[in-house]
Design a protein around this motif. Structure first.
Motif, PDB file in Angstrom:
ATOM      1  N   SER A 243     -68.333 -55.867 -23.278  1.00  0.00           N
ATOM      2  CA  SER A 243     -68.134 -54.785 -24.257  1.00  0.00           C
ATOM      3  C   SER A 243     -67.393 -55.256 -25.504  1.00  0.00           C
ATOM      4  CB  SER A 243     -67.402 -53.606 -23.612  1.00  0.00           C
ATOM      5  OG  SER A 243     -66.134 -54.029 -23.127  1.00  0.00           O
ATOM      6  N   ASP A 244     -66.366 -56.090 -25.337  1.00  0.00           N
ATOM      7  CA  ASP A 244     -65.623 -56.568 -26.506  1.00  0.00           C
ATOM      8  C   ASP A 244     -66.515 -57.405 -27.411  1.00  0.00           C
ATOM      9  OD1 ASP A 244     -63.354 -55.294 -25.628  1.00  0.00           O
ATOM     10  OD2 ASP A 244     -62.446 -57.087 -24.753  1.00  0.00           O
ATOM     11  N   TYR A 245     -67.297 -58.283 -26.808  1.00  0.00           N
ATOM     12  CA  TYR A 245     -68.217 -59.124 -27.576  1.00  0.00           C
ATOM     13  C   TYR A 245     -69.251 -58.279 -28.308  1.00  0.00           C
ATOM     14  CZ  TYR A 245     -72.450 -61.986 -28.193  1.00  0.00           C
ATOM     15  OH  TYR A 245     -73.575 -62.580 -28.699  1.00  0.00           O
ATOM     16  N   LEU A 246     -69.801 -57.278 -27.624  1.00  0.00           N
ATOM     17  CA  LEU A 246     -70.866 -56.482 -28.215  1.00  0.00           C
ATOM     18  C   LEU A 246     -70.372 -55.575 -29.342  1.00  0.00           C
ATOM     19  CD1 LEU A 246     -72.894 -55.534 -25.020  1.00  0.00           C
ATOM     20  CD2 LEU A 246     -73.573 -57.115 -26.839  1.00  0.00           C
ATOM     21  N   ARG A 247     -69.081 -55.330 -29.406  1.00  0.00           N
ATOM     22  CA  ARG A 247     -68.546 -54.530 -30.504  1.00  0.00           C
ATOM     23  C   ARG A 247     -68.623 -55.270 -31.839  1.00  0.00           C
ATOM     24  NH1 ARG A 247     -64.932 -51.970 -26.784  1.00  0.00           N
ATOM     25  NH2 ARG A 247     -63.501 -53.739 -26.811  1.00  0.00           N
ATOM     26  N   VAL A 248     -68.617 -56.592 -31.788  1.00  0.00           N
ATOM     27  CA  VAL A 248     -68.591 -57.365 -33.027  1.00  0.00           C
ATOM     28  C   VAL A 248     -69.829 -58.232 -33.237  1.00  0.00           C
ATOM     29  CG1 VAL A 248     -66.071 -57.407 -33.121  1.00  0.00           C
ATOM     30  CG2 VAL A 248     -67.273 -59.223 -31.892  1.00  0.00           C
ATOM     31  N   ALA A 249     -70.544 -58.556 -32.171  1.00  0.00           N
ATOM     32  CA  ALA A 249     -71.670 -59.487 -32.279  1.00  0.00           C
ATOM     33  C   ALA A 249     -72.729 -59.059 -33.284  1.00  0.00           C
ATOM     34  CB  ALA A 249     -72.300 -59.710 -30.902  1.00  0.00           C
ATOM     35  N   PRO A 250     -73.107 -57.774 -33.335  1.00  0.00           N
ATOM     36  CA  PRO A 250     -74.151 -57.401 -34.314  1.00  0.00           C
ATOM     37  C   PRO A 250     -73.759 -57.718 -35.757  1.00  0.00           C
ATOM     38  CG  PRO A 250     -73.917 -55.684 -32.664  1.00  0.00           C
ATOM     39  CD  PRO A 250     -72.782 -56.648 -32.430  1.00  0.00           C
ATOM     40  N   GLN A 251     -72.477 -57.575 -36.100  1.00  0.00           N
ATOM     41  CA  GLN A 251     -72.047 -57.869 -37.468  1.00  0.00           C
ATOM     42  C   GLN A 251     -72.165 -59.361 -37.785  1.00  0.00           C
ATOM     43  OE1 GLN A 251     -68.224 -55.836 -38.539  1.00  0.00           O
ATOM     44  NE2 GLN A 251     -68.317 -55.175 -36.404  1.00  0.00           N
ATOM     45  N   VAL A 252     -72.031 -60.194 -36.759  1.00  0.00           N
ATOM     46  CA  VAL A 252     -72.128 -61.635 -36.953  1.00  0.00           C
ATOM     47  C   VAL A 252     -73.586 -62.070 -37.041  1.00  0.00           C
ATOM     48  CG1 VAL A 252     -71.622 -63.889 -35.928  1.00  0.00           C
ATOM     49  CG2 VAL A 252     -69.913 -62.056 -35.827  1.00  0.00           C
TER      50      VAL A 252
END
Length: 298
Positions: A243-252
């Motif tokens: 969940s933590d990764y998926l909160r930011v991965a799309p922006q990257v």
């Protein structure tokens, strides 16, 4: 035609023998390979405009702030030979200014943006227009494909002698996803070459299947947190752990499409062929320059 320029010259550096040197002994294998690639691409695809998109910042801090592992392995002190490594080896670093000089002599505008990668420049230009070919070995740019606006990717991942042209249908046949789903697909799959871990236990096939079922990453995350959804307990656990990764991965993973870029005239024209030939003579690149000039002037 939009060139992912670093991708072109890195591939050239590793595919053209390092015995190719200028009269003064400076290595020019990447310069020669870049010229030959331009000649090949312009001859085969006949663009009327050509832009060399540049990495003003190939590892932007804002992406690293979101995912600290982003491209970490590419800044290792020991350079492992291969096109994914972006720490520029010394024999290549001396050639980059020459590549810029050659592109300028050929009248090909070089466009970059502070704090952004060439991907973001390409994303912005591809979004502004239509009838566009994106030349890259970076799969992240598959998200820009659009049959509606005739935006294709000419994929160089298998080498210049084995180019792959990807449209909506080609992308779906390859991965089972649409271009508008590709960034979500890539975030879930992960990419070791970019330092993106992905969702553990969800590979390409699993990511594609989930997107078919739920449409996009938001729909998948919603299903993972909804006790009434049909998602299995195992899949729910995988997405909860990520969940933590998926909160930011799309922006990257998503390329920026809204940069303010300088206006350039990208119409193919060689401003001074004699000056280009003189530059080629200086660097021992006469035959490659002639091929590029012939393609561009045609």
């Amino acid at each position: 035609m939009l060139l992912d320029t670093a991708g072109v010259y890195f591939r050239a550096f590793y595919s053209v023998p390092d015995s190719v040197v200028a009269p003064d002994g400076t290595p020019v294998n990447a310069v020669r390979g870049t010229l030959d690639a331009i000649a090949r691409l312009v001859t085969e695809f006949e663009p009327v405009e050509l832009v060399a998109c540049w990495d003003d910042d190939w590892r932007p801090q804002w992406r690293v702030d979101l995912i600290p592992s982003y491209k970490t392995h590419r800044v290792a002190e020991v350079v492992i030979v291969g096109p994914d490594v972006e720490v520029i080896p010394d024999p290549l670093s001396v050639q980059v200014p020459v590549i810029r000089e050659v592109l300028t002599a050929l009248g090909i505008p070089i466009v970059g943006a502070a704090l952004h990668e060439a991907d973001d420049v390409i994303g912005t230009l591809a979004t502004l227009g239509s009838h566009i070919d994106v030349v890259t070995g970076d799969r992240d740019l598959f998200q820009l494909i659009s049959d509606e606006r005739d935006v294709r990717v000419i994929y160089t991942g298998r080498g210049m002698s084995n180019l792959e042209i990807l449209t909506d249908g080609g992308l779906f046949a390859k991965y089972g996803v649409r271009p508008d789903q590709y960034a979500d697909f890539a975030a879930m799959r992960g990419d070791a070459s970019d330092g993106l871990p992905g969702v553990a236990g969800v590979g390409e096939k699993g990511a594609a299947l989930l997107l078919t079922q739920y449409g996009d990453l938001d729909g998948i995350i919603a299903a993972a947190s909804d006790p009434a959804s049909a998602m299995s307990a195992g899949q729910r656990a995988k997405f909860a752990a990520a969940s933590d990764y998926l909160r930011v991965a799309p922006q990257v993973v998503e390329v920026v499409r809204t940069l303010e870029l300088p206006a350039v005239d990208a119409t193919i024209r060689v401003p001074d062929p004699d000056a280009a030939r003189a530059l080629a003579e200086k660097w021992g690149l006469a035959s490659s320059m002639e091929r590029a000039l012939a393609a561009l002037e045609r």
